[in-house]
Design a protein around this motif. Structure first.
Motif, PDB file in Angstrom:
ATOM      1  N   UNK A  52       0.821  -1.229   0.000  1.00  0.00           N
ATOM      2  CA  UNK A  52       0.000   0.000   0.000  1.00  0.00           C
ATOM      3  C   UNK A  52       0.848   1.270   0.000  1.00  0.00           C
ATOM      4  N   UNK A  53       1.911   1.304   0.789  1.00  0.00           N
ATOM      5  CA  UNK A  53       2.769   2.490   0.824  1.00  0.00           C
ATOM      6  C   UNK A  53       3.537   2.688  -0.460  1.00  0.00           C
ATOM      7  N   UNK A  54       4.079   1.600  -1.016  1.00  0.00           N
ATOM      8  CA  UNK A  54       4.862   1.685  -2.253  1.00  0.00           C
ATOM      9  C   UNK A  54       3.996   2.154  -3.412  1.00  0.00           C
ATOM     10  N   UNK A  55       2.821   1.540  -3.567  1.00  0.00           N
ATOM     11  CA  UNK A  55       1.933   1.892  -4.676  1.00  0.00           C
ATOM     12  C   UNK A  55       1.410   3.320  -4.517  1.00  0.00           C
ATOM     13  N   UNK A  60      -0.341   5.946  -7.251  1.00  0.00           N
ATOM     14  CA  UNK A  60      -1.735   6.360  -7.129  1.00  0.00           C
ATOM     15  C   UNK A  60      -2.041   7.352  -6.020  1.00  0.00           C
ATOM     16  N   UNK A  61      -1.108   7.637  -5.108  1.00  0.00           N
ATOM     17  CA  UNK A  61      -1.438   8.486  -3.985  1.00  0.00           C
ATOM     18  C   UNK A  61      -2.510   7.836  -3.121  1.00  0.00           C
ATOM     19  N   UNK A  62      -3.379   8.616  -2.449  1.00  0.00           N
ATOM     20  CA  UNK A  62      -4.451   8.022  -1.641  1.00  0.00           C
ATOM     21  C   UNK A  62      -5.387   7.126  -2.446  1.00  0.00           C
ATOM     22  N   UNK A  63      -5.416   7.327  -3.776  1.00  0.00           N
ATOM     23  CA  UNK A  63      -6.275   6.499  -4.636  1.00  0.00           C
ATOM     24  C   UNK A  63      -5.758   5.066  -4.752  1.00  0.00           C
ATOM     25  N   UNK A  64      -4.697   4.731  -4.003  1.00  0.00           N
ATOM     26  CA  UNK A  64      -4.255   3.333  -3.924  1.00  0.00           C
ATOM     27  C   UNK A  64      -5.419   2.454  -3.464  1.00  0.00           C
ATOM     28  N   UNK A 281      -8.423  -1.551   3.965  1.00  0.00           N
ATOM     29  CA  UNK A 281      -8.341  -0.928   5.270  1.00  0.00           C
ATOM     30  C   UNK A 281      -6.947  -0.420   5.584  1.00  0.00           C
ATOM     31  N   UNK A 282      -5.928  -1.240   5.325  1.00  0.00           N
ATOM     32  CA  UNK A 282      -4.540  -0.832   5.574  1.00  0.00           C
ATOM     33  C   UNK A 282      -4.164   0.346   4.679  1.00  0.00           C
ATOM     34  N   UNK A 283      -4.535   0.285   3.397  1.00  0.00           N
ATOM     35  CA  UNK A 283      -4.181   1.354   2.457  1.00  0.00           C
ATOM     36  C   UNK A 283      -4.825   2.681   2.854  1.00  0.00           C
ATOM     37  N   UNK A 284      -6.099   2.647   3.229  1.00  0.00           N
ATOM     38  CA  UNK A 284      -6.800   3.883   3.602  1.00  0.00           C
ATOM     39  C   UNK A 284      -6.199   4.508   4.854  1.00  0.00           C
ATOM     40  N   UNK A 285      -5.944   3.693   5.864  1.00  0.00           N
ATOM     41  CA  UNK A 285      -5.385   4.219   7.113  1.00  0.00           C
ATOM     42  C   UNK A 285      -3.965   4.732   6.902  1.00  0.00           C
TER      43      UNK A 285
END
Length: 469
Positions: A52-55, A60-64, A281-285
């Motif tokens: 999630x952090x890498x992408x 994509x930024x927050x749009x990950x 959930x992990x990506x959003x947080x």
């Protein structure tokens, strides 16, 4: 017996009953809980705390979050196709065996050869990541390996053999040789622990979320790059798609499942739903805790974000569980890959010794072979050289699965009253088209490597497989 021409061999289709008879010697010891643990353990393996952090930083930024949802929707189509195929044909080897029955020997071999690359490279990548995390964990106690044994070959850094990566695969190979009952029990507990810590990360991370970090949610596209806009979201989805090899891991063990007609669809679809919810959930947080550009070149963004937010205990716990989570991913990958190699030996496309079962009903020779190859790839070859192959084979397998469902309904010799993919033929066709779309989104290096791997596979078939099946 009339001698077949090469073309006739390539086109001949395997009898479903023949596979059922051959695989009948494998012991059916796995239930829905074990299969879901195996699938979730693979899908949310090494990537859940890093991807999630890498992408977000690179594409994509927050749009990950949208990237994960898009990948999940496309993978969901493939999951439905896999569920129907696994329910109708519960054979070891997954897409390889299905394609052999539906399309013929050569297409089946190429499908299996493509997915074999996924298993081997995923094993190498995850073992390397596990080694890095473990060395970081030990360094906090003042322990450090000699530089040569810290990573695979890198002349600039003086490394030559990833010792801990090799030992992790060796341990998994040993556990796999001890029997599926034991390893499935271990896998269940590993996955439960990992899910609990992911939920803990989400709950604790929510206390540090700042809404302005999600603005703009979809960053503007930067011309000449893959970052931002719709192209960034699509590129991000392509990067994380390899995680869904977990579906194939489940399907590869179909012959060892109790009540496969009911268990396989539930395990495959359940894996998709749970894994996607955890990823999103992990990506959003994560992107809410800090600006996405702070995660650039960060190998452990989730643990870093917790430490920077003052949650040191949770960060350390997460690092330990990341080690456990990657270990559970290795378990599932090695078991699935060994069953694929067993299937090659079963059909004579590789030496038949690979299909021999020991007194426990396990293909020990196949387990040993994939263990050795994975150790060589992960401990010796530079991971950067292997990483480009990761998603191509998975997407190719999903394309073949979608096409196989279209042909399956026309086969009177295969029982049709089991789980069926809804909205036929629209969804199978959509599965093929969306997987082709992502396949075309891969960079040219990845496409060339995949073509090269398939050419090698074709040569192996022509020089060995076609003469021994």
């Amino acid at each position: 017996m009339r001698k077949l021409t090469l073309w006739q061999k390539m086109c001949r289709r395997e009898s479903p009953q023949h596979y059922a008879d051959k695989d009948g010697k494998l012991k059916a010891v796995l239930g829905k809980r074990e299969m879901m643990a195996m699938g979730i353990g693979t899908v949310i393996g090494a990537g859940v705390f890093t991807m999630p952090g890498i992408v977000a930083a690179e594409y994509a930024g927050p749009a990950v979050v949208i990237s994960f949802i898009l990948a999940a929707l496309i993978a969901g189509l493939a999951a439905l196709a896999y569920a129907e195929l696994a329910s109708a044909m519960p054979f070891a080897g997954s897409v390889y065996s299905w394609a052999n029955v539906i399309f013929g020997e050569f297409i089946g071999w190429l499908a299996g050869w493509a997915i074999l690359a996924e298993y081997l490279i995923a094993l190498a990548l995850v073992s390397s990541a596990w080694s890095s995390y473990f060395q970081g964990f030990l360094s906090s106690f003042g322990f450090e390996l000699p530089r040569f044994f810290q990573a695979s070959v890198n002349l600039n850094q003086g490394t030559g053999f990833d010792l801990f990566g090799a030992l992790s695969i060796l341990l998994i190979g040993y556990l796999a040789c001890c029997g599926l009952n034991n390893i499935a029990r271990i896998e269940n507990w590993l996955v439960i622990g990992k899910i609990l810590v992911i939920i803990l990360f989400i709950l604790v991370g929510l206390t540090a979320v700042q809404v302005n970090n999600w603005v703009p949610f979809i960053p503007q596209h930067q011309p000449g790059t893959h970052f931002g806009g719709l192209s960034g979201i699509l590129a991000g989805a392509t990067q994380i798609f390899f995680a869904y090899i977990g579906f194939d891991t489940i399907a590869a063990n179909s012959a060892e499942v109790k009540n496969p007609q009911k268990t396989m669809p539930q395990a495959i679809i359940g894996t998709l739903i749970i894994a996607t919810a955890l990823f999103v959930g992990v990506a959003a947080v994560l992107t809410g805790m800090f600006p996405y550009d702070r995660f650039l070149d960060n190998a452990e963004p989730a643990a870093w974000a917790l430490r920077e937010s003052g949650h040191l205990f949770t960060a350390n716990l997460l690092s330990v569980v990341a080690l456990v989570g990657m270990f559970s991913g290795l378990v599932a990958l090695l078991i699935g890959g060994s069953r694929l190699i067993y299937s090659f030996g079963r059909d004579g496309l590789m030496p038949r010794k690979l299909a021999q079962l020991d007194q426990k009903g396990l293909p020990k020779a196949a387990i040993i072979v994939i263990t050795i190859i994975a150790i060589i790839l992960g401990a010796v070859f530079p991971i950067s050289m292997l990483a480009n192959l990761v998603s191509g084979g998975t997407l190719l397998a999903f394309i073949i699965a979608g096409m196989a469902v279209l042909r399956l309904r026309k086969r009177p010799d295969i029982v049709q009253h089991r789980f069926k993919m809804p909205w036929f033929p629209f969804l199978p066709i959509l599965t093929v088209l969306t997987s082709v779309m992502l396949l075309c989104s891969l960079n040219m290096v990845a496409i060339y490597l995949m073509i090269g791997w398939l050419i090698i596979g074709a040569l192996v078939y022509l020089l060995y497989g076609s003469r021994h099946t």
